[in-house]
Motif scaffolding. Structure first.
Motif, PDB file in Angstrom:
ATOM      1  N   UNK A  64       0.810  -1.218   0.000  1.00 32.43           N
ATOM      2  CA  UNK A  64       0.000   0.000   0.000  1.00 32.43           C
ATOM      3  C   UNK A  64       0.844   1.270   0.000  1.00 32.43           C
ATOM      4  N   UNK A  65       1.848   1.341   0.865  1.00 29.31           N
ATOM      5  CA  UNK A  65       2.675   2.552   0.920  1.00 29.31           C
ATOM      6  C   UNK A  65       3.388   2.797  -0.415  1.00 29.31           C
ATOM      7  N   UNK A  66       4.057   1.793  -1.006  1.00 28.95           N
ATOM      8  CA  UNK A  66       4.688   2.038  -2.309  1.00 28.95           C
ATOM      9  C   UNK A  66       3.692   2.437  -3.407  1.00 28.95           C
ATOM     10  N   UNK A  67       2.508   1.836  -3.406  1.00 33.61           N
ATOM     11  CA  UNK A  67       1.491   2.226  -4.398  1.00 33.61           C
ATOM     12  C   UNK A  67       1.083   3.680  -4.210  1.00 33.61           C
ATOM     13  N   UNK A  68       0.848   4.080  -2.968  1.00 31.38           N
ATOM     14  CA  UNK A  68       0.486   5.476  -2.705  1.00 31.38           C
ATOM     15  C   UNK A  68       1.626   6.417  -3.081  1.00 31.38           C
ATOM     16  N   UNK A  69       2.855   6.007  -2.828  1.00 31.34           N
ATOM     17  CA  UNK A  69       4.001   6.847  -3.209  1.00 31.34           C
ATOM     18  C   UNK A  69       4.056   7.033  -4.727  1.00 31.34           C
ATOM     19  N   UNK A  70       3.714   5.988  -5.465  1.00 31.82           N
ATOM     20  CA  UNK A  70       3.664   6.108  -6.931  1.00 31.82           C
ATOM     21  C   UNK A  70       2.498   7.000  -7.348  1.00 31.82           C
ATOM     22  N   UNK A  71       1.364   6.836  -6.707  1.00 27.89           N
ATOM     23  CA  UNK A  71       0.174   7.605  -7.072  1.00 27.89           C
ATOM     24  C   UNK A  71       0.292   9.081  -6.719  1.00 27.89           C
ATOM     25  N   UNK A  72       1.099   9.422  -5.720  1.00 25.25           N
ATOM     26  CA  UNK A  72       1.251  10.824  -5.343  1.00 25.25           C
ATOM     27  C   UNK A  72       2.003  11.604  -6.445  1.00 25.25           C
ATOM     28  N   UNK A  73       2.657  10.889  -7.337  1.00 24.62           N
ATOM     29  CA  UNK A  73       3.354  11.535  -8.465  1.00 24.62           C
ATOM     30  C   UNK A  73       2.397  11.804  -9.628  1.00 24.62           C
ATOM     31  N   UNK A  74       1.246  11.182  -9.599  1.00 26.61           N
ATOM     32  CA  UNK A  74       0.249  11.300 -10.664  1.00 26.61           C
ATOM     33  C   UNK A  74      -0.453   9.969 -10.802  1.00 26.61           C
ATOM     34  N   UNK A  75      -1.628   9.995 -11.394  1.00 25.89           N
ATOM     35  CA  UNK A  75      -2.397   8.756 -11.509  1.00 25.89           C
ATOM     36  C   UNK A  75      -1.648   7.772 -12.386  1.00 25.89           C
ATOM     37  N   UNK A  76      -1.496   6.567 -11.874  1.00 27.77           N
ATOM     38  CA  UNK A  76      -0.816   5.473 -12.568  1.00 27.77           C
ATOM     39  C   UNK A  76      -1.750   4.275 -12.487  1.00 27.77           C
ATOM     40  N   UNK A  77      -2.270   3.834 -13.621  1.00 16.45           N
ATOM     41  CA  UNK A  77      -3.275   2.772 -13.640  1.00 16.45           C
ATOM     42  C   UNK A  77      -2.764   1.484 -13.003  1.00 16.45           C
ATOM     43  N   UNK A  78      -1.522   1.127 -13.275  1.00 16.99           N
ATOM     44  CA  UNK A  78      -0.971  -0.102 -12.691  1.00 16.99           C
ATOM     45  C   UNK A  78      -0.866   0.005 -11.164  1.00 16.99           C
ATOM     46  N   UNK A  79      -0.384   1.140 -10.668  1.00 20.36           N
ATOM     47  CA  UNK A  79      -0.281   1.341  -9.218  1.00 20.36           C
ATOM     48  C   UNK A  79      -1.667   1.345  -8.581  1.00 20.36           C
ATOM     49  N   UNK A  80      -2.613   1.969  -9.246  1.00 23.91           N
ATOM     50  CA  UNK A  80      -3.993   2.014  -8.749  1.00 23.91           C
ATOM     51  C   UNK A  80      -4.583   0.603  -8.663  1.00 23.91           C
TER      52      UNK A  80
END
Length: 148
Positions: free
Chosen positions: A101-117
């Protein structure tokens, strides 16, 4: 009230808080992430991370501390194996939070990323089911105490 029973009650209350919160996040909050426009997404994700931490952080810590205290002071009528199972479920939750969850949120805070979401939503089911199982388990512990 004796300390072991008080610890169990606090653990139950905070666990059930987290059960409700995780289901709301999984079923309502996370699915709305992909409805946000690109322009507002980063700001929203930053605010989400900050504000959710104020709710989740203290609750997760209190749940962990009270669960660990139950190892040393189990309530009368509660099997130590139930206590260890509950602590194990917390381990699953914390590991999933830290590694997924934390790494996914860190990726998403840079912009919406469908794979991370998709990863976030898919793997959050692990925490959702683990917290739900904990809720049932700790409720059963209280039932055992009240039955004695």
């Amino acid at each position: 009230m004796n300390p072991p029973n008080s610890i169990l009650i606090v653990n139950l209350v905070v666990t059930m808080f987290m059960v409700g919160l995780i289901w709301m996040v999984q079923v309502v909050h996370y699915p709305l992430f992909d409805d946000l426009g690109e322009q507002d997404y980063v700001s929203y994700q930053q605010r989400h991370q900050l504000k959710i931490t104020y709710l989740v952080g203290p609750a997760m810590l209190l749940e962990l501390v009270t669960a660990l205290l139950m190892i040393w002071w189990p309530a009368e009528g509660v099997s130590i194996s139930l206590v260890y199972t509950g602590v194990g479920l917390i381990g699953v939750i914390w590991i999933s939070t830290a590694l997924v969850q934390v790494p996914c949120h860190e990726q998403l805070v840079k912009g919406f990323d469908l794979d991370a979401y998709r990863c976030l939503v898919k793997w959050n089911w692990v925490r959702t089911f683990a917290w739900t199982a904990r809720g049932a388990l700790v409720t059963w512990m209280l039932v055992r105490v009240l039955g004695d």
